[in-house]
Motif scaffolding. Sequence first.
Motif, PDB file in Angstrom:
ATOM      1  N   GLU A 103       0.862  -1.182   0.000  1.00  0.00           N
ATOM      2  CA  GLU A 103       0.000   0.000   0.000  1.00  0.00           C
ATOM      3  C   GLU A 103       0.895   1.227   0.000  1.00  0.00           C
ATOM      4  O   GLU A 103       1.782   1.362   0.860  1.00  0.00           O
ATOM      5  N   ILE A 104       0.669   2.129  -0.955  1.00  0.00           N
ATOM      6  CA  ILE A 104       1.599   3.246  -1.149  1.00  0.00           C
ATOM      7  C   ILE A 104       1.573   4.197   0.045  1.00  0.00           C
ATOM      8  O   ILE A 104       2.629   4.634   0.535  1.00  0.00           O
ATOM      9  N   LYS A 105       0.397   4.530   0.545  1.00  0.00           N
ATOM     10  CA  LYS A 105       0.304   5.547   1.589  1.00  0.00           C
ATOM     11  C   LYS A 105       0.945   5.079   2.887  1.00  0.00           C
ATOM     12  O   LYS A 105       1.741   5.802   3.509  1.00  0.00           O
ATOM     13  N   SER A 106       0.625   3.865   3.305  1.00  0.00           N
ATOM     14  CA  SER A 106       1.135   3.376   4.591  1.00  0.00           C
ATOM     15  C   SER A 106       2.437   2.604   4.457  1.00  0.00           C
ATOM     16  O   SER A 106       3.181   2.467   5.430  1.00  0.00           O
ATOM     17  N   ASP A 123      11.410   4.646  -2.918  1.00  0.00           N
ATOM     18  CA  ASP A 123      11.035   5.853  -2.191  1.00  0.00           C
ATOM     19  C   ASP A 123       9.589   6.190  -2.556  1.00  0.00           C
ATOM     20  O   ASP A 123       9.306   6.721  -3.632  1.00  0.00           O
ATOM     21  N   ARG A 124       8.649   5.866  -1.642  1.00  0.00           N
ATOM     22  CA  ARG A 124       7.235   6.044  -1.943  1.00  0.00           C
ATOM     23  C   ARG A 124       6.854   7.508  -2.118  1.00  0.00           C
ATOM     24  O   ARG A 124       5.872   7.829  -2.782  1.00  0.00           O
ATOM     25  N   SER A 125       7.627   8.407  -1.565  1.00  0.00           N
ATOM     26  CA  SER A 125       7.305   9.828  -1.679  1.00  0.00           C
ATOM     27  C   SER A 125       7.566  10.375  -3.074  1.00  0.00           C
ATOM     28  O   SER A 125       7.073  11.455  -3.420  1.00  0.00           O
ATOM     29  N   LYS A 126       8.342   9.657  -3.876  1.00  0.00           N
ATOM     30  CA  LYS A 126       8.678  10.135  -5.214  1.00  0.00           C
ATOM     31  C   LYS A 126       7.948   9.380  -6.324  1.00  0.00           C
ATOM     32  O   LYS A 126       8.252   9.561  -7.505  1.00  0.00           O
ATOM     33  N   LEU A 127       7.002   8.546  -5.946  1.00  0.00           N
ATOM     34  CA  LEU A 127       6.300   7.762  -6.957  1.00  0.00           C
ATOM     35  C   LEU A 127       5.444   8.633  -7.861  1.00  0.00           C
ATOM     36  O   LEU A 127       5.165   8.276  -9.013  1.00  0.00           O
ATOM     37  N   PRO A 159      -7.424   2.674  -1.424  1.00  0.00           N
ATOM     38  CA  PRO A 159      -6.053   3.215  -1.427  1.00  0.00           C
ATOM     39  C   PRO A 159      -5.244   2.636  -2.598  1.00  0.00           C
ATOM     40  O   PRO A 159      -5.418   1.471  -2.973  1.00  0.00           O
ATOM     41  N   GLN A 160      -4.388   3.466  -3.162  1.00  0.00           N
ATOM     42  CA  GLN A 160      -3.550   2.997  -4.264  1.00  0.00           C
ATOM     43  C   GLN A 160      -2.542   1.977  -3.767  1.00  0.00           C
ATOM     44  O   GLN A 160      -1.997   2.087  -2.660  1.00  0.00           O
ATOM     45  N   GLN A 161      -2.289   1.000  -4.611  1.00  0.00           N
ATOM     46  CA  GLN A 161      -1.333  -0.045  -4.285  1.00  0.00           C
ATOM     47  C   GLN A 161      -0.229  -0.095  -5.348  1.00  0.00           C
ATOM     48  O   GLN A 161      -0.413   0.380  -6.478  1.00  0.00           O
TER      49      GLN A 161
END
Length: 721
Positions: A103-106, A123-127, A159-161
């Motif tokens: 899960e991208i957010k968590s 790095d999930r913040s740069k997806l 939620p996006q995955q």
Amino acid sequence: MSLLGGIRPPIAVLSVLLLTLAGITALTLGKPDNVLVSKAVLTSQQYVAEDGAIALRASLDESVGDLTGTATLFSDGQPVSADTVLDKVGDVYQKWRGTAVIEIKSGNLLAARGENVPLTAIDRSKLAATDGLAPRMVRLENGQTRLVILALLSWKGQPQQLLVASSSLTFPGVSLAGGRAIGVVDSAGRVLSSHGALDGKRARAQLASFAGVAAKKAQQNPLTAKKPGEGGYTGVSGHLTGDATGNVRTIGGYASLAAPVAGESTVASGLGLTVVTQVDVTEHASQLTRPAFGLAAAGALLLIGALTVMVLLGTVQRPLIRLFLESRRLTRGDLARPVTMPRAGEAARVGAALERLRLQLRGAPADTEGPVVRRGLGGRALLAICAVLLLVWSVPLMLVLNRADSSVRVPDQIVRDQKARTATLSDRVRRALNEGHADLSAVAALIGDRTSADDMRTVLARTLEDHPRYQSLYVLGADGKILAQAGATPHHTAGKGPSDKTLEVRDGGKKPVVTATAEAPGRHGAAVVGEFHIEYLNALLGRQGMGEVRVLDGNGRVIGGDSGYRAFQKAPSYVTPLLAKKQAYATVQRGSTVRVAAVAPFAGGGEAKSLRWTVVSWQPASGLAIPEYSLQNRTVLAGLLGLTAAAACLGWLHIVVVRPLRELARQAEALADGDRKTVLYPRHHDEVGAVTRSLELIRQQLQDQRRRDGGTRTPAGVGRN
């Protein structure tokens, strides 16, 4: 006189060309050709590296496309669990070492399969960035490298995955038989992955050395790294020569990952990877020529050339210059002594006419008999003699000397490489068909949950756009009715239901139609059918240095090829004995044409194995850079250069000297016979043109003389024949 016209420039140019050719002959045909590793063997390693780069690039791009395409298809449907996604992905594709959904957010791991995916490298913040979902290479703690591929799973209200898969840098289907090793190198020259014969310390050290050199060379621009006009592989490639132990030397090749079309880019080609190969070969020293041969050929050319130039000087140049001087003397009024006449030919005819004109200027009538001209060889005959002299030297070199016969030695490594490359190509075609069927299976799994024809058509259209290997995609009901269709008109027989064969070949008229069928679960016997572009399969066969390549079915009929062929025609007779081997095999066939031929039936699993196809390749040995053929080519080239020099210079002489001289002889005889009305114009500013101008002045003097004599008409005589 004109710099390009006249008698002197052609003879001077011919002399210079013959001297130059004699020097070239002495250096190229007389130089001992002690070849340890032939150029053909070195070039073959370059081609093997290109095959590996093509296979790796196609595999990586295919993996990226399959994962992103599958994620898109899931996102277009109803939401499913992460485990369902990974299970269906694993059922259809068995190419990734590990898969996971987070899960991208968590950042929570929702499901995983296979080996642990290096999620810490994401790095999930740069997806959300432009290149946030771009594949990336990750080096594991154990030193191995993985390509991590990302794809977005998105459903409305959830939620996006992130669907993640890791893949190793392997070479699918590349044959490493015969002690070959292969590796993947990054832009810094580090070996990221290696396979094959790397047991010894020397082999690993040599591969590392090759990797550093290849990484530097791969940074060149592909357009400037090649010779102007050279085609072939779209990336940077070449061959390498390593260390030797005794009479065994390590050689290799390198090739950067490049897109199939020059100037374009793919995901894999943008990773900065280079493929390096190496293999040990036995060096063979062979002296094909001796200095005496080149010196003898050069000496013979010098003698023949000197004789030719002497003939031209004595029978063409000197008589013409003598005519020029004599005609100038007459125009100045020096009529006391007779004209010095050449011995024979057109020059003698002009000389006899000048003598008659001299007598007429002194008051003799026009019908006064002139000196008798001895019949002899004309200008064209003299040029023919010179041409024959030069042909005596050129023709044996072109047709007789240094011929490579059927006993020519073809290096064993060439035969092994032909076999390995054919096996690699066979596996590439088999995997492409398996991948195509796997794509249809993924589509069929989603089609099974859809009831709307519009929804099915949307899925088919997107699949067709993502995978240009298909010319037509359609959903075929159990009753033979097409429920949805995208692309070209299907080659389908009305009323006929889905085939029970997952892959088959149909007769499409002018070309075969290869179809793949995947049953759609839950649709009562309906199936997704895809028809491959035959051009797609043919494009897989195009390889440098393999000669002619064909794909044959189980009955030995041609299904595809890299060049012109007729569909379903029988394979050439010289390939038939190889088909009986039922395994990858290569040999040298000798006869009127020496050729290297290889066969490789489909090996390995997958749906394509049932086709029982075989890839065959053959090429004439004369097209390889083998020392015997290289010597033959140099010898033929020397003969062709001699023939070209003779044709150019003697043709030049005929155009600017002999042909105008024949016309001048006719005009001079007409003037001597009493023709005072025809004005003589010089065609060129050269010796012939100067004599023509002198004759025009003499014509004017004779007209003035007639007017001074009271307009008495000079009787026209027959003159000399």
